[in-house]
Design a protein around this motif. Structure first.
Motif, short mmCIF file in Angstrom:
data_model
loop_
_atom_site.label_atom_id
_atom_site.label_comp_id
_atom_site.label_asym_id
_atom_site.label_seq_id
_atom_site.Cartn_x
_atom_site.Cartn_y
_atom_site.Cartn_z
N GLN A 1 44.49 38.68 32.40
CA GLN A 1 43.26 38.42 31.64
C GLN A 1 42.94 39.57 30.68
O GLN A 1 42.01 39.47 29.88
CB GLN A 1 42.08 38.21 32.59
N ALA B 1 44.38 49.07 37.43
CA ALA B 1 43.39 48.38 38.25
C ALA B 1 43.15 49.14 39.56
O ALA B 1 42.00 49.33 39.99
CB ALA B 1 43.84 46.95 38.55
N GLN C 1 48.67 46.94 36.79
CA GLN C 1 48.19 46.95 38.17
C GLN C 1 47.82 48.36 38.59
O GLN C 1 46.84 48.57 39.32
CB GLN C 1 49.24 46.34 39.10
N ARG D 1 46.28 38.55 38.14
CA ARG D 1 45.36 37.75 37.32
C ARG D 1 44.52 38.65 36.40
O ARG D 1 44.36 38.37 35.23
CB ARG D 1 44.46 36.90 38.22
N LYS D 2 44.01 39.74 36.94
CA LYS D 2 43.17 40.65 36.13
C LYS D 2 43.98 41.31 35.02
O LYS D 2 43.48 41.48 33.91
CB LYS D 2 42.51 41.72 37.02
N VAL E 1 41.87 42.49 31.63
CA VAL E 1 40.82 43.36 32.19
C VAL E 1 41.38 44.76 32.42
O VAL E 1 40.69 45.76 32.19
CB VAL E 1 40.27 42.76 33.50
N PHE F 1 45.26 38.71 42.76
CA PHE F 1 44.07 39.19 42.06
C PHE F 1 44.45 40.21 40.99
O PHE F 1 44.01 40.11 39.84
CB PHE F 1 43.07 39.80 43.05
#
Length: 92
Positions: A23, A32, A29, A19-20, A25, A16
């Motif tokens: 993308q 995030a 890491q 992927r973020k 976003v 996850f």
């Protein structure tokens, strides 16, 4: 101040995060995880605020004199009458 630490994730969490970041976003890491922690902090602050407000309301209601209470039968009389009318009305 930034502190370096080592974290372990499940495969699911790692996928996850990867992927973020892929993308766009999050920049990394770490970014995030920091965003997730900030959300947890906000959630906890909101929960504490809500609990404080609830405790304040309970205290205020405990100070309400009995004479100021509303009669339950009077408060719900109109709703009970509407329900009785609805139940008595023929379907169709």
């Amino acid at each position: 101040m930034t502190v370096r630490t080592t974290l372990s994730f499940t495969e699911r969490h790692h996928r996850f995060l990867t992927r973020k970041v892929g993308q766009g976003v999050f920049a990394s890491q770490s970014a995030a995880v920091a965003a997730a922690l900030e959300q947890m902090i906000r959630d906890e602050e909101e929960r504490e605020h809500a609990l404080d407000a609830l405790a304040e309301e309970v205290r205020a209601r405990l100070e309400t004199p009995r004479g100021d209470y509303l009669d339950m039968d009077e408060v719900f009389a109109a709703a009970r009458a509407r329900l009785a009318d609805r139940c008595a009305a023929p379907e169709g």
